[in-house]
Write a protein that holds these residues in place. Structure first.
Motif: not given
Length: 613
Positions: A528-537, A545-559
């Motif tokens: 996995s890649k791209g999230a703020d934290e490693p995926f947890n199972t 369930v694969f769980e993680t956490f990420l932030t998406v800022r205004p006028q921005n994008s994430r993948k």
């Protein structure tokens, strides 16, 4: 010379004969269609007028006359069968023919039912006096009760009508044709016809329990919970407000209403004097800190919907509610979100509550409908805990229901279609204490369960933890890339998050997303890649369930991307279920199998696929 002279004359004569036949084959059916359509419109208007005047005999006569007129139209359309082979035009002809034939089937069903109601017209309240909105609801319940024993006789008509229109693409029609929204009219007709077919085939149990659910013969009380889908949570949104609805023989009234913080304030006060089991789940402790920044130490009703399975979250809410010492003074919970309020106000028109106008017009302050801005503003005021905050939801819903029920009879089909569509798309959901009622609604997929499925499965669940109302602007695109090799299935999921709007203090902030991927039990994460934290199972609700956490800022994008192996061995078909998150937008999805695109769609409701391999 004479022979050469005669040949052009023969050709000309043949051409004239052909043109005459073509003209006859076009104009004669067109005349019959135009004539029949005029009669159909006249009798359908007369049927509506008869219902308004509550004249049973006239209504029955006009339904029969409308059916006969539409049958003439349908027969005349058969004479234009040759139009089907003409590119583009043939497609429009097929749509008209299918709508016409479906209409005949629907009217045959209505004609049969009203012939059975002849001896019961007084009991059904047809007394030649116009009815108020609430009286019409009571009458509809009585009609439904009388219709149930005859459903077997009309089921084939309703299912056939459904089959005729289900593949019609109404989006290709213009939204403005001589001042009329043709696209909306056809879409409404299609949805209504399909809804009748589904009700007859899959929703019979729901029709059976409907009178009791609407308080006949015993009044019912329901707790209405408003979930703010612009601050998305597992079952549809952050729980912002509540109201109590009392329904007695179809008559609806709100008895209490307030924001959810009032209930949590009472819960906090109660738990100062006794021990309350309110330890927060791990994700809330980790990702939803107190305003001070400290980890949250107590679980509240507003955050009780942490499970994506609605019945599980509803039971947790009720467990907390019972700590208040009042038991459960309601027969079930109805969940709605801001999409429901917005679409109903589009039907009713603007509504004033405590001096604030709620309308469907675009509000420049948020680049969104005014009703959404005002609801989000109310949610922000409630969150601040201002003592003079008003209980908006109950008053707003009471006025919406009053205006809807009291609307002209011509608007009722639109209201019914809107409610059914919102439930199908998981903006309205139900958790009923009566198991028969809950089971009937579950058959319609209106109860928000995470389902078991033999095959591949996917449910993506986002939770906005203290990220403002940013889900108003965040968009997602999901790609599933499936590879099958040596009877082994691996899948890569790519999610693109975008927020194109500028920062807006309380409205559009940093989207803090606790995201979970529910997949078949036994699936193994490869990378996995791209999230703020490693995926947890973890495991939950019979899924991996694969769980993680990420932030998406205004006028921005994430993948973010993840790849995993699925314990599934497809044979000649690849079976896949995708469950939509309640309250979520209709995000774009794409599915590929071994590099070949199999589907490209918007996920507006739960979907099942069977792809050929």
């Amino acid at each position: 010379m004479n022979m050469n002279y005669r040949r052009p004359k023969k050709r000309k004569r043949r051409l004239l004969i052909f043109l005459f036949i073509l003209l006859l084959a076009t104009l004669f059916p067109a005349f019959l269609i135009f004539s029949g359509a005029g009669e159909t419109a006249k009798h359908s208007k007369a049927a509506v007028a008869s219902y308004k005047l509550q004249n049973f005999d006239s209504l029955k006569t006009e339904i029969n006359a409308t059916k006969n007129s539409l049958q003439k139209v349908d027969f005349s359309l058969n004479l234009l069968f040759w139009v089907r082979i003409i590119p583009i035009l043939g497609g429009y002809y097929a749509d008209i023919k299918n709508f016409s034939e479906a209409g005949v089937e629907e009217l045959k069903a209505a004609d049969f039912l009203f012939s059975q109601f002849e001896s019961s017209k007084d009991e059904l309240m047809f007394n030649n006096h116009e009815k108020s909105g609430p009286e019409r609801v009571t009458q509809v319940i009585k009609i439904l009760q009388k219709a149930m024993p005859h459903l077997d006789k009309i089921e084939a008509n309703l299912i056939r009508a459904n089959e005729l229109v289900e593949n019609i693409d109404t989006d290709k029609y213009p939204s403005n044709l001589k001042g009329k929204n043709l696209q909306k009219i056809l879409s409404l007709a299609k949805s209504f016809i399909i809804g009748a077919g589904v009700a007859a085939e899959e929703g019979r149990d729901a029709l059976t329990i409907a009178p009791a659910a609407f308080g006949d013969p015993v009044a019912r009380e329901y707790l209405l919970l408003f979930q703010n889908d612009k601050e998305i949570r597992p079952t549809g949104g952050f729980i912002t407000a509540f109201a109590t609805l009392k329904i007695n023989k179809g008559q609806v009234e709100t008895t209490t209403s307030d924001d959810i913080y009032r209930l949590d304030e009472r819960l906090l006060a109660t738990c100062l004097t006794k021990i309350c089991p309110l330890t927060p789940p791990a994700p809330i402790i980790k990702y939803l800190p107190e305003v001070s920044g400290k980890p949250r130490s107590a679980w509240s009703m507003r955050d009780s919907n942490i499970s994506p399975d609605l019945p599980t979250s509803a039971k947790e809410f009720e467990r907390m509610f019972q700590l208040l010492g009042e038991g459960l003074p309601f027969d079930g919970i109805i969940y709605i979100d801001s999409q429901v309020v917005e679409e109903l106000i589009e039907i009713t028109g603007p509504i004033d509550v405590f001096g604030t106008k709620y309308s469907s017009e675009i509000d420049k302050r948020c680049n969104c409908p005014n009703v959404i801005y005002e609801l989000e503003s109310y949610a922000e005021i409630a969150a601040k805990g201002e003592q003079d905050r008003k209980a908006v939801l109950g008053v707003l819903m009471q006025q919406i229901l009053a205006k809807t029920v009291g609307a002209d009879i011509e608007k009722l089909p639109e209201f019914i279609e809107t409610i059914a569509r919102l439930a199908n798309h998981k903006h309205i959901m139900f958790y009923m204490h009566d198991q028969k009622t809950q089971g009937a609604l579950a058959k319609l997929n209106w109860t928000g369960e995470i389902k078991s499925f033999e095959g591949d499965y996917l449910h993506i669940n986002d939770s906005n933890f203290a990220g403002g109302k940013s889900n108003l602007y965040v968009e997602q695109k999901v790609t599933q890339d499936i590879k099958i090799k040596n009877n082994k299935v691996t899948k890569k999921i790519i999610i693109e998050y975008k927020n194109l709007q500028p920062f807006g203090i309380w409205l559009n902030g940093i989207n803090r997303d606790y995201v979970r991927f529910y997949v078949p039990k036994g699936s193994k994460l490869i990378n996995s890649k791209g999230a703020d934290e490693p995926f947890n199972t973890i495991e939950d609700l019979g899924k991996t369930v694969f769980e993680t956490f990420l932030t998406v800022r205004p006028q921005n994008s994430r993948k973010i991307e993840l790849e995993y192996e699925i314990p599934y061995s497809p044979k000649d078909k690849y079976e896949l279920m995708i469950q939509k998150q309640p309250g979520a937008k209709d995000f774009e999805y794409a599915i590929k199998i071994n590099g070949s695109k199999k589907a490209d769609f918007k996920l507006d409701q739960d979907k099942q696929f069977k792809f050929d391999l």
